[in-house]
Design a protein around this motif. Structure first.
Motif, PDB file in Angstrom:
ATOM      1  N   ALA A  18      34.153  42.140  48.042  1.00  0.00           N
ATOM      2  CA  ALA A  18      33.616  43.387  48.769  1.00  0.00           C
ATOM      3  C   ALA A  18      34.752  44.385  48.884  1.00  0.00           C
ATOM      4  O   ALA A  18      34.484  45.770  48.738  1.00  0.00           O
ATOM      5  CB  ALA A  18      33.271  42.924  50.055  1.00  0.00           C
ATOM      6  N   ILE A  19      36.019  43.825  48.854  1.00  0.00           N
ATOM      7  CA  ILE A  19      37.081  44.971  49.254  1.00  0.00           C
ATOM      8  C   ILE A  19      37.428  45.399  47.812  1.00  0.00           C
ATOM      9  O   ILE A  19      37.584  46.669  47.759  1.00  0.00           O
ATOM     10  CB  ILE A  19      38.367  43.977  49.775  1.00  0.00           C
ATOM     11  CG1 ILE A  19      38.178  43.814  51.022  1.00  0.00           C
ATOM     12  CG2 ILE A  19      39.515  44.797  49.525  1.00  0.00           C
ATOM     13  CD1 ILE A  19      39.298  42.650  51.677  1.00  0.00           C
ATOM     14  N   LEU A  20      37.498  44.693  46.575  1.00  0.00           N
ATOM     15  CA  LEU A  20      37.695  45.348  45.524  1.00  0.00           C
ATOM     16  C   LEU A  20      36.648  46.108  44.806  1.00  0.00           C
ATOM     17  O   LEU A  20      37.098  46.947  43.928  1.00  0.00           O
ATOM     18  CB  LEU A  20      38.092  43.937  44.540  1.00  0.00           C
ATOM     19  CG  LEU A  20      39.247  42.923  44.742  1.00  0.00           C
ATOM     20  CD1 LEU A  20      39.340  41.849  43.831  1.00  0.00           C
ATOM     21  CD2 LEU A  20      40.537  43.935  44.935  1.00  0.00           C
ATOM     22  N   ASP A  21      35.297  45.785  45.129  1.00  0.00           N
ATOM     23  CA  ASP A  21      34.465  46.563  44.792  1.00  0.00           C
ATOM     24  C   ASP A  21      34.049  47.949  45.557  1.00  0.00           C
ATOM     25  O   ASP A  21      33.423  48.716  45.144  1.00  0.00           O
ATOM     26  CB  ASP A  21      32.936  45.665  44.522  1.00  0.00           C
ATOM     27  CG  ASP A  21      33.150  44.578  43.796  1.00  0.00           C
ATOM     28  OD1 ASP A  21      34.054  44.698  42.787  1.00  0.00           O
ATOM     29  OD2 ASP A  21      32.248  43.792  43.956  1.00  0.00           O
ATOM     30  N   GLY A  22      35.014  48.061  46.568  1.00  0.00           N
ATOM     31  CA  GLY A  22      35.048  49.354  47.470  1.00  0.00           C
ATOM     32  C   GLY A  22      34.184  49.219  48.516  1.00  0.00           C
ATOM     33  O   GLY A  22      33.743  50.412  49.196  1.00  0.00           O
ATOM     34  N   ASP A  23      33.320  48.112  48.652  1.00  0.00           N
ATOM     35  CA  ASP A  23      32.320  47.974  49.872  1.00  0.00           C
ATOM     36  C   ASP A  23      33.051  48.134  51.269  1.00  0.00           C
ATOM     37  O   ASP A  23      32.495  48.654  52.146  1.00  0.00           O
ATOM     38  CB  ASP A  23      31.635  46.644  49.923  1.00  0.00           C
ATOM     39  CG  ASP A  23      30.673  46.540  48.424  1.00  0.00           C
ATOM     40  OD1 ASP A  23      30.269  47.503  47.840  1.00  0.00           O
ATOM     41  OD2 ASP A  23      30.475  45.486  48.241  1.00  0.00           O
ATOM     42  N   VAL A  25      36.851  49.801  52.554  1.00  0.00           N
ATOM     43  CA  VAL A  25      37.600  50.883  52.077  1.00  0.00           C
ATOM     44  C   VAL A  25      38.933  50.735  52.854  1.00  0.00           C
ATOM     45  O   VAL A  25      39.015  49.871  53.676  1.00  0.00           O
ATOM     46  CB  VAL A  25      37.173  52.211  52.301  1.00  0.00           C
ATOM     47  CG1 VAL A  25      35.945  52.574  51.320  1.00  0.00           C
ATOM     48  CG2 VAL A  25      36.887  52.565  53.653  1.00  0.00           C
ATOM     49  N   PRO A  26      40.164  51.347  52.165  1.00  0.00           N
ATOM     50  CA  PRO A  26      41.244  51.121  52.813  1.00  0.00           C
ATOM     51  C   PRO A  26      41.378  51.593  54.084  1.00  0.00           C
ATOM     52  O   PRO A  26      40.910  52.749  54.631  1.00  0.00           O
ATOM     53  CB  PRO A  26      42.319  52.098  51.952  1.00  0.00           C
ATOM     54  CG  PRO A  26      41.730  51.824  50.574  1.00  0.00           C
ATOM     55  CD  PRO A  26      40.148  51.702  50.815  1.00  0.00           C
ATOM     56  N   GLY A  55      47.559  37.109  53.301  1.00  0.00           N
ATOM     57  CA  GLY A  55      48.432  36.319  52.408  1.00  0.00           C
ATOM     58  C   GLY A  55      48.347  36.808  51.030  1.00  0.00           C
ATOM     59  O   GLY A  55      49.296  36.814  50.347  1.00  0.00           O
ATOM     60  N   GLU A  56      47.112  37.261  50.427  1.00  0.00           N
ATOM     61  CA  GLU A  56      47.017  38.018  49.112  1.00  0.00           C
ATOM     62  C   GLU A  56      47.390  39.271  49.322  1.00  0.00           C
ATOM     63  O   GLU A  56      47.477  40.241  48.112  1.00  0.00           O
ATOM     64  CB  GLU A  56      45.642  37.899  48.608  1.00  0.00           C
ATOM     65  CG  GLU A  56      45.113  36.510  48.534  1.00  0.00           C
ATOM     66  CD  GLU A  56      43.932  36.202  48.049  1.00  0.00           C
ATOM     67  OE1 GLU A  56      43.303  37.295  47.467  1.00  0.00           O
ATOM     68  OE2 GLU A  56      43.306  35.144  47.901  1.00  0.00           O
ATOM     69  N   GLY A  57      47.718  40.033  50.473  1.00  0.00           N
ATOM     70  CA  GLY A  57      48.098  41.452  50.572  1.00  0.00           C
ATOM     71  C   GLY A  57      46.950  42.447  50.581  1.00  0.00           C
ATOM     72  O   GLY A  57      47.232  43.485  50.319  1.00  0.00           O
ATOM     73  N   LEU A  58      45.591  41.906  50.807  1.00  0.00           N
ATOM     74  CA  LEU A  58      44.548  42.741  50.670  1.00  0.00           C
ATOM     75  C   LEU A  58      44.097  43.309  52.201  1.00  0.00           C
ATOM     76  O   LEU A  58      43.407  44.161  52.255  1.00  0.00           O
ATOM     77  CB  LEU A  58      43.067  41.948  50.082  1.00  0.00           C
ATOM     78  CG  LEU A  58      43.393  41.624  48.643  1.00  0.00           C
ATOM     79  CD1 LEU A  58      42.405  40.907  48.089  1.00  0.00           C
ATOM     80  CD2 LEU A  58      43.720  43.142  47.625  1.00  0.00           C
ATOM     81  N   VAL A  59      44.324  42.277  53.202  1.00  0.00           N
ATOM     82  CA  VAL A  59      44.015  42.474  54.658  1.00  0.00           C
ATOM     83  C   VAL A  59      45.331  42.678  55.410  1.00  0.00           C
ATOM     84  O   VAL A  59      46.372  41.887  54.909  1.00  0.00           O
ATOM     85  CB  VAL A  59      42.850  41.535  54.818  1.00  0.00           C
ATOM     86  CG1 VAL A  59      43.009  41.386  56.456  1.00  0.00           C
ATOM     87  CG2 VAL A  59      41.764  41.635  54.328  1.00  0.00           C
ATOM     88  N   VAL A  69      41.334  46.634  56.075  1.00  0.00           N
ATOM     89  CA  VAL A  69      41.726  46.459  54.775  1.00  0.00           C
ATOM     90  C   VAL A  69      43.056  47.356  54.558  1.00  0.00           C
ATOM     91  O   VAL A  69      43.256  48.429  55.028  1.00  0.00           O
ATOM     92  CB  VAL A  69      40.624  47.397  53.720  1.00  0.00           C
ATOM     93  CG1 VAL A  69      41.072  47.164  52.296  1.00  0.00           C
ATOM     94  CG2 VAL A  69      39.213  46.554  54.171  1.00  0.00           C
ATOM     95  N   ARG A  70      44.035  46.628  53.763  1.00  0.00           N
ATOM     96  CA  ARG A  70      45.483  47.199  53.778  1.00  0.00           C
ATOM     97  C   ARG A  70      45.116  48.363  52.734  1.00  0.00           C
ATOM     98  O   ARG A  70      44.605  48.071  51.611  1.00  0.00           O
ATOM     99  CB  ARG A  70      46.499  46.067  53.246  1.00  0.00           C
ATOM    100  CG  ARG A  70      47.860  46.714  53.545  1.00  0.00           C
ATOM    101  CD  ARG A  70      48.709  45.554  53.409  1.00  0.00           C
ATOM    102  NE  ARG A  70      49.071  45.025  52.152  1.00  0.00           N
ATOM    103  CZ  ARG A  70      50.032  45.494  51.241  1.00  0.00           C
ATOM    104  NH1 ARG A  70      50.745  46.446  51.583  1.00  0.00           N
ATOM    105  NH2 ARG A  70      50.106  45.034  50.203  1.00  0.00           N
TER     106      ARG A  70
END
Length: 213
Positions: A18-23, A25-26, A55-59, A69-70
């Motif tokens: 959902a984050i990578l698809d833009g659902d 947003v930053p 831990g993955e740097g996405l949040v 969302v980071r």
């Protein structure tokens, strides 16, 4: 789970997508209750997912404010691409050492499809093929540690890559770089493959630096 059955998608996988698809947003707040409802998950599972994605740097998890969302700045995207330049260079060199005739044919086919996409100005198709080519090279290399790090870093800069792919003329610049990478791998020349990959990602870095923040 029975042998051969597909791996079940986890809550973390679904929120990551959902984050990578833009659902999401930053800088968007990720409200636990809303995420629970959207994905049909318990609060404990959602909290654990937030920790994994942090831990993955996405949040990022903010004290007393929950998760959001980071947002990755252009400067950080450049730094991440510089790290990828080293790791993907290693992957290209390993691929050149290990490529089979069948794998070489597959690489040539992908580049051929990329040429066709450029010819008809199909940016979305070119972007998909670009990602497929890099993934194929990592698979051929068989270097699991670098592949895992590259995948994680690539997820963090997905929005920057999306914007970069849509810069006018970018695909035409990128195509000959990928042709050189594949030619070196197919020729089983690790040094040339590493150099070609690093030159390609150096070009990406420069394009990111010149682009919008």
């Amino acid at each position: 789970m029975t042998a051969g059955s597909p791996q079940e998608e986890t809550l973390t996988d679904r929120v990551r997508s959902a984050i990578l698809d833009g659902d999401f947003v930053p800088n968007q707040r990720l409200v636990e209750a809303d995420v629970c409802e959207q994905f049909g998950a318990a609060r404990a599972a959602v909290r654990e997912t937030f920790k994994e994605l942090a831990g993955e740097g996405l949040v990022e998890i903010l004290r007393n404010k929950g998760a959001r969302v980071r947002a990755i700045s252009r400067e950080e995207a450049v730094e991440i691409t510089e790290v990828r330049m080293v790791l993907e260079g290693l992957s290209a060199a390993k691929a050149a050492e290990r490529v089979t005739p069948e794998q070489a044919t597959r690489l040539r086919e992908i580049v051929g499809d990329m040429r066709e996409a450029v010819a008809v100005n199909d940016v979305d198709r070119y972007s998909e093929l670009n990602a497929a080519l890099h993934a194929e090279i990592r698979a051929i290399a068989g270097h699991r540690t670098s592949a895992a790090i590259i995948k994680r870093l690539g997820a963090q800069v997905v929005r920057h890559k999306f914007r970069l792919a849509r810069q006018p003329g970018r695909a035409a610049v990128s195509l000959p770089q990928h042709e050189l990478i594949v030619a070196a791998i197919v020729a089983r020349d690790p040094e040339a493959a590493q150099t070609a990959m690093q030159q390609h990602l150096r070009s990406v870095t420069k394009a990111l630096e010149a682009g919008p923040t």
